[in-house]
Design a protein around this motif. Structure first.
Motif, PDB file in Angstrom:
ATOM      1  N   ALA A 157       9.764  -4.549 -18.986  1.00 55.37           N
ATOM      2  CA  ALA A 157       8.967  -5.010 -17.850  1.00 55.37           C
ATOM      3  C   ALA A 157       7.705  -5.718 -18.338  1.00 55.37           C
ATOM      4  O   ALA A 157       7.337  -5.654 -19.514  1.00 55.37           O
ATOM      5  CB  ALA A 157       8.592  -3.818 -16.973  1.00 55.37           C
ATOM      6  N   ALA A 158       7.044  -6.405 -17.425  1.00 54.14           N
ATOM      7  CA  ALA A 158       5.766  -7.039 -17.747  1.00 54.14           C
ATOM      8  C   ALA A 158       4.700  -5.962 -17.927  1.00 54.14           C
ATOM      9  O   ALA A 158       4.941  -4.781 -17.686  1.00 54.14           O
ATOM     10  CB  ALA A 158       5.375  -8.012 -16.641  1.00 54.14           C
ATOM     11  N   GLY A 159       3.517  -6.367 -18.337  1.00 54.23           N
ATOM     12  CA  GLY A 159       2.433  -5.414 -18.541  1.00 54.23           C
ATOM     13  C   GLY A 159       2.035  -4.705 -17.259  1.00 54.23           C
ATOM     14  O   GLY A 159       2.270  -5.188 -16.153  1.00 54.23           O
ATOM     15  N   SER A 160       1.455  -3.543 -17.430  1.00 63.94           N
ATOM     16  CA  SER A 160       1.040  -2.738 -16.280  1.00 63.94           C
ATOM     17  C   SER A 160      -0.262  -3.256 -15.684  1.00 63.94           C
ATOM     18  O   SER A 160      -1.148  -3.715 -16.402  1.00 63.94           O
ATOM     19  CB  SER A 160       0.860  -1.280 -16.701  1.00 63.94           C
ATOM     20  N   SER A 161      -0.356  -3.173 -14.361  1.00 61.21           N
ATOM     21  CA  SER A 161      -1.586  -3.562 -13.661  1.00 61.21           C
ATOM     22  C   SER A 161      -1.554  -2.992 -12.256  1.00 61.21           C
ATOM     23  O   SER A 161      -1.161  -3.672 -11.306  1.00 61.21           O
ATOM     24  CB  SER A 161      -1.744  -5.082 -13.614  1.00 61.21           C
ATOM     25  N   ILE A 162      -1.980  -1.726 -12.111  1.00 62.01           N
ATOM     26  CA  ILE A 162      -1.966  -1.089 -10.795  1.00 62.01           C
ATOM     27  C   ILE A 162      -2.883  -1.827  -9.825  1.00 62.01           C
ATOM     28  O   ILE A 162      -2.697  -1.771  -8.605  1.00 62.01           O
ATOM     29  CB  ILE A 162      -2.368   0.398 -10.913  1.00 62.01           C
ATOM     30  N   GLU A 163      -3.861  -2.569 -10.363  1.00 60.80           N
ATOM     31  CA  GLU A 163      -4.747  -3.357  -9.501  1.00 60.80           C
ATOM     32  C   GLU A 163      -3.965  -4.369  -8.676  1.00 60.80           C
ATOM     33  O   GLU A 163      -4.315  -4.655  -7.528  1.00 60.80           O
ATOM     34  CB  GLU A 163      -5.808  -4.081 -10.331  1.00 60.80           C
ATOM     35  N   GLU A 164      -2.898  -4.922  -9.266  1.00 55.00           N
ATOM     36  CA  GLU A 164      -2.060  -5.891  -8.546  1.00 55.00           C
ATOM     37  C   GLU A 164      -1.436  -5.250  -7.315  1.00 55.00           C
ATOM     38  O   GLU A 164      -1.394  -5.847  -6.233  1.00 55.00           O
ATOM     39  CB  GLU A 164      -0.968  -6.421  -9.477  1.00 55.00           C
ATOM     40  N   GLN A 165      -0.933  -4.026  -7.467  1.00 55.34           N
ATOM     41  CA  GLN A 165      -0.291  -3.346  -6.341  1.00 55.34           C
ATOM     42  C   GLN A 165      -1.317  -2.951  -5.275  1.00 55.34           C
ATOM     43  O   GLN A 165      -1.058  -3.062  -4.075  1.00 55.34           O
ATOM     44  CB  GLN A 165       0.464  -2.108  -6.836  1.00 55.34           C
ATOM     45  N   LEU A 166      -2.484  -2.481  -5.709  1.00 50.88           N
ATOM     46  CA  LEU A 166      -3.521  -2.094  -4.754  1.00 50.88           C
ATOM     47  C   LEU A 166      -4.048  -3.307  -3.991  1.00 50.88           C
ATOM     48  O   LEU A 166      -4.308  -3.235  -2.780  1.00 50.88           O
ATOM     49  CB  LEU A 166      -4.661  -1.390  -5.483  1.00 50.88           C
ATOM     50  N   GLU A 167      -4.210  -4.420  -4.678  1.00 47.98           N
ATOM     51  CA  GLU A 167      -4.655  -5.648  -4.021  1.00 47.98           C
ATOM     52  C   GLU A 167      -3.627  -6.107  -2.989  1.00 47.98           C
ATOM     53  O   GLU A 167      -3.978  -6.574  -1.897  1.00 47.98           O
ATOM     54  CB  GLU A 167      -4.874  -6.740  -5.058  1.00 47.98           C
ATOM     55  N   HIS A 168      -2.357  -5.953  -3.323  1.00 43.97           N
ATOM     56  CA  HIS A 168      -1.277  -6.311  -2.394  1.00 43.97           C
ATOM     57  C   HIS A 168      -1.368  -5.460  -1.122  1.00 43.97           C
ATOM     58  O   HIS A 168      -1.218  -5.975  -0.014  1.00 43.97           O
ATOM     59  CB  HIS A 168       0.078  -6.099  -3.073  1.00 43.97           C
ATOM     60  N   VAL A 169      -1.629  -4.161  -1.283  1.00 45.30           N
ATOM     61  CA  VAL A 169      -1.767  -3.271  -0.127  1.00 45.30           C
ATOM     62  C   VAL A 169      -2.959  -3.688   0.724  1.00 45.30           C
ATOM     63  O   VAL A 169      -2.874  -3.778   1.959  1.00 45.30           O
ATOM     64  CB  VAL A 169      -1.923  -1.806  -0.586  1.00 45.30           C
ATOM     65  N   ALA A 170      -4.090  -3.951   0.082  1.00 42.82           N
ATOM     66  CA  ALA A 170      -5.299  -4.342   0.815  1.00 42.82           C
ATOM     67  C   ALA A 170      -5.083  -5.632   1.598  1.00 42.82           C
ATOM     68  O   ALA A 170      -5.631  -5.813   2.685  1.00 42.82           O
ATOM     69  CB  ALA A 170      -6.465  -4.517  -0.160  1.00 42.82           C
ATOM     70  N   ARG A 171      -4.268  -6.512   1.063  1.00 43.81           N
ATOM     71  CA  ARG A 171      -4.049  -7.822   1.674  1.00 43.81           C
ATOM     72  C   ARG A 171      -2.990  -7.801   2.779  1.00 43.81           C
ATOM     73  O   ARG A 171      -3.067  -8.586   3.729  1.00 43.81           O
ATOM     74  CB  ARG A 171      -3.633  -8.807   0.581  1.00 43.81           C
ATOM     75  N   THR A 172      -2.008  -6.887   2.688  1.00 44.60           N
ATOM     76  CA  THR A 172      -0.849  -6.989   3.580  1.00 44.60           C
ATOM     77  C   THR A 172      -0.630  -5.814   4.526  1.00 44.60           C
ATOM     78  O   THR A 172       0.059  -5.965   5.534  1.00 44.60           O
ATOM     79  CB  THR A 172       0.440  -7.168   2.748  1.00 44.60           C
ATOM     80  N   VAL A 173      -1.174  -4.640   4.216  1.00 44.73           N
ATOM     81  CA  VAL A 173      -0.854  -3.445   5.003  1.00 44.73           C
ATOM     82  C   VAL A 173      -1.854  -3.271   6.141  1.00 44.73           C
ATOM     83  O   VAL A 173      -3.065  -3.223   5.917  1.00 44.73           O
ATOM     84  CB  VAL A 173      -0.848  -2.189   4.110  1.00 44.73           C
ATOM     85  N   LYS A 174      -1.329  -3.161   7.335  1.00 46.22           N
ATOM     86  CA  LYS A 174      -2.154  -2.948   8.528  1.00 46.22           C
ATOM     87  C   LYS A 174      -2.038  -1.495   8.978  1.00 46.22           C
ATOM     88  O   LYS A 174      -1.058  -0.813   8.710  1.00 46.22           O
ATOM     89  CB  LYS A 174      -1.707  -3.878   9.661  1.00 46.22           C
ATOM     90  N   GLY A 175      -3.038  -1.029   9.717  1.00 45.77           N
ATOM     91  CA  GLY A 175      -3.005   0.339  10.222  1.00 45.77           C
ATOM     92  C   GLY A 175      -3.488   1.333   9.183  1.00 45.77           C
ATOM     93  O   GLY A 175      -3.802   0.974   8.042  1.00 45.77           O
ATOM     94  N   ARG A 176      -3.531   2.601   9.574  1.00 48.01           N
ATOM     95  CA  ARG A 176      -4.012   3.664   8.698  1.00 48.01           C
ATOM     96  C   ARG A 176      -2.833   4.474   8.172  1.00 48.01           C
ATOM     97  O   ARG A 176      -2.039   5.005   8.940  1.00 48.01           O
ATOM     98  CB  ARG A 176      -4.982   4.574   9.454  1.00 48.01           C
ATOM     99  N   HIS A 177      -2.724   4.587   6.845  1.00 48.38           N
ATOM    100  CA  HIS A 177      -1.621   5.297   6.213  1.00 48.38           C
ATOM    101  C   HIS A 177      -2.150   6.276   5.164  1.00 48.38           C
ATOM    102  O   HIS A 177      -3.331   6.259   4.811  1.00 48.38           O
ATOM    103  CB  HIS A 177      -0.658   4.316   5.530  1.00 48.38           C
TER     104      HIS A 177
END
Length: 290
Positions: A157-177
């Motif tokens: 796999a490519a290098g790890s970067s949890i920041e990428e996944q968290l940024e994706h959540v901040a940008r796309t996920v609506k509502g409270r989870h």
């Protein structure tokens, strides 16, 4: 063939022999404070239950404390967030791969959500991109999520970067989870700090860190992230070991402070054998912090 979810359920069954399963279920149920609930039934009180949930009249009749159990009027959404970069193919402190530990932790939390009638989704990826699997209910769906993590976290796999996944959540996920993040021993930085504070305003967040292997626990070290090797005589050098220990302590202190300042509860785990107890402690600390 044993499925990944069956392994999770077996681990939880072993735990249930040592502690009441209701304790773990109760800690999970406390995460969504203030949600709309309907009365379901009564059960025996176990340590960790909220005193306010004791049914005093029923307790007086029964002779021992009884707790009111509730069911949610509406289902909640749990997002499992994890890194599937090549860092997760590395060996953790307990000797297993971080991937296997992550799958177990995600499976336990996901199964708790399933038992409470909540829906579970997955956000995973590496530095090259992020993939979202939609939130649904059912054991077959949870097995699919776990298999996705298991199959994608590898040395290829490519290098790890949890920041990428968290940024994706901040940008796309609506509502409270409820966001359940399983990650490597990441270092704090100002950009990640701002991102976490932004996410915490909107969501409940639980964070589980998988511990790195000790420097002296292997004869030869191989750097999964950058494909470098550390010869055994360097790994066993007192000077190298001291510098490594100091750097790791500073990194851990920085991450813990960053998460604490953002209002995020963190736990840590070294292997699949302590996932259940680590999650129980994490949920309990989150409840008390709230």
């Amino acid at each position: 063939m044993t499925t990944l979810l069956q392994r999770v359920k077996s681990k939880m069954a072993i735990f249930a022999h040592r502690k009441a399963r209701g304790m773990l279920d109760g800690e999970y149920g406390s995460v969504f404070r203030g949600r709309s609930l309907d009365f379901d039934d009564l059960r025996a009180y176990v340590p960790g239950d909220e005193v306010r949930d004791i049914d005093w009249k029923a307790t007086a009749r029964h002779g021992s404390p009884l707790i009111k159990r509730y069911v949610a009027v509406r289902r909640q959404t749990v997002l499992l967030i994890t890194d599937t970069g090549r860092n997760m193919a590395a060996v953790a402190q307990g000797g297993e791969t971080k991937r296997d530990i992550a799958v177990m932790a995600l499976g336990v939390l996901g199964y708790l959500a399933h038992r409470h009638g909540d829906v579970v989704g997955l956000v995973s990826g590496d530095s090259s991109g992020t993939r979202t699997l939609p939130a649904k209910g059912g054991e077959a769906h949870l097995e699919w999520l776990l298999r996705h993590v298991h199959s994608h976290a590898s040395e290829d796999a490519a290098g790890s970067s949890i920041e990428e996944q968290l940024e994706h959540v901040a940008r796309t996920v609506k509502g409270r989870h409820l966001l359940f993040v399983v990650a490597d021993e990441i270092a704090a930085n100002p950009e990640l700090d701002r991102l976490l504070r932004r996410l915490r305003v909107q969501h409940e967040i639980l964070w589980l860190t998988i511990r790195d292997a000790d420097l002296a626990s292997a004869a030869e070290w191989y750097g999964v992230d950058d494909s470098s090797s550390l010869l055994s005589h360097l790994a066993q050098s007192p000077a190298v070991a001291a510098a490594y220990t100091q750097a790791a302590a500073e990194r851990d202190a920085g991450r813990k402070n960053m998460l604490r300042q953002a209002g995020i509860t963190e736990g840590s785990v070294a292997g699949t054998h302590d996932v259940i107890t680590a999650l129980f402690a994490l949920l309990e600390r989150h409840r008390r912090a709230g």
